[in-house]
Design an enzyme around this catalytic site. Structure first.
Site, mmCIF file in Angstrom:
data_model
loop_
_atom_site.group_PDB
_atom_site.id
_atom_site.type_symbol
_atom_site.label_atom_id
_atom_site.label_comp_id
_atom_site.label_asym_id
_atom_site.label_seq_id
_atom_site.Cartn_x
_atom_site.Cartn_y
_atom_site.Cartn_z
ATOM 1 C CE LYS A 15 85.270 35.079 33.730
ATOM 2 N NZ LYS A 15 86.507 35.175 34.543
ATOM 3 N NE ARG A 90 89.806 34.908 29.116
ATOM 4 C CZ ARG A 90 89.177 33.928 29.757
ATOM 5 N NH1 ARG A 90 88.022 33.492 29.337
ATOM 6 N NH2 ARG A 90 89.715 33.397 30.828
ATOM 7 N NE ARG A 129 89.467 27.668 39.182
ATOM 8 C CZ ARG A 129 89.200 28.736 38.421
ATOM 9 N NH1 ARG A 129 88.059 29.368 38.535
ATOM 10 N NH2 ARG A 129 90.104 29.175 37.566
ATOM 11 N NE ARG A 162 91.095 25.850 34.663
ATOM 12 C CZ ARG A 162 90.418 26.979 34.457
ATOM 13 N NH1 ARG A 162 89.166 27.087 34.862
ATOM 14 N NH2 ARG A 162 90.973 28.009 33.850
ATOM 15 N NE ARG A 173 93.953 31.352 33.984
ATOM 16 C CZ ARG A 173 93.282 30.701 34.936
ATOM 17 N NH1 ARG A 173 93.942 30.038 35.857
ATOM 18 N NH2 ARG A 173 91.986 30.724 34.949
#
Ligand code: AMP
Length: 217
Positions: A15, A90, A129, A162, A173
């Site tokens: 996204k 969300r 990531r 992160r 998550r």
């Protein structure tokens, strides 16, 4: 062309990457609720202090705090031409609040591309990531490594993993997404705004599908 677009999909589906590209191509504002929270945490604002514990655990920040933040953001002049929303809404309560907010501006959500990928792909993408400290540009240790290890190609700032991209938080998550956010697919399907996009493909192919869908609205 569509003006207010929500990119829906689980963490790691792309996204953020797509929202940045699409926003630039269409000259719309890019609103990433996750980036806004991280910015506030970095600057130790009151909002950041309220949000930090939730982000660290991979839980959602309460709706009232999140909706207030997005309301302020949508009132900024750069959103007048529209916005690409990434990570908001969300929850059903956030989706309803957004509908009401946009109604105040006499506009509405035009399109909701739903990006999909199997959980194994999400875990693999999130695990590698790397995010840049200055502007949240994103790289991947395996699929999109930076030219200089540990440095952002675009602004030279440090890349970091992160806290919530670490394996223990990633599963939570994805679970939070399934429980609290996936119901929005039906919410927007009822409004005729969902378009399904396969998020497992190359970045350019996904962008091209998204641009086609936006142009049809
Ligand atoms: P993201 O960068 O979109 O993966 O978001 C990172 C984290 O920010 C999430 O795990 C939540 O803790 C928080 N967050 C981002 N967007 C929202 C939202 N719309 N509602 C509640 N919490 C959010």
């Amino acid at each position: 062309m569509a003006s207010f677009v929500i990119l829906l999909g689980p963490p790691g589906v792309g996204k953020g990457t797509q929202a940045k590209i699409i926003a630039e191509k269409t000259r719309r504002a890019h609103i990433s609720s996750g980036d806004l929270f991280r910015e506030n945490i970095k600057n130790q604002t009151d909002l950041g202090k309220k949000a930090k514990a939730y982000l660290d655990k991979g839980e959602l920040v309460p709706d009232d705090v999140t909706i207030d933040m997005i309301r302020d953001r949508l009132r900024q002049p750069d959103c007048q031409a529209g916005a690409i929303l990434d990570g908001f809404p969300r929850t059903p309560a956030q989706a309803e609040a957004l509908d009401a907010l946009l109604m105040d501006f006499r506009v509405q959500v035009d399109l909701v591309p739903n990006l999909t990928a199997p959980a194994s792909v999400l875990v693999d993408r999130i695990g590698g990531r790397l995010t840049c400290r200055a502007h949240s540009h994103v790289f991947h240790s395996k699929y999109d490594p930076p030219k200089v290890p540990g440095k952002c190609d675009l602004d030279g700032s440090d890349l970091y993993q992160r806290e919530d991209d670490k394996p223990e938080t990633v599963q939570r998550r994805i679970q939070v997404y399934m429980e609290q956010t996936a119901p929005l697919i039906e919410y927007y399907r009822h409004q005729g705004k969902i378009v399904e996009v396969d998020g497992t493909r190359e970045v350019n192919d996904v962008t091209s599908d998204l641009m086609d869908a936006l142009q049809k609205v």
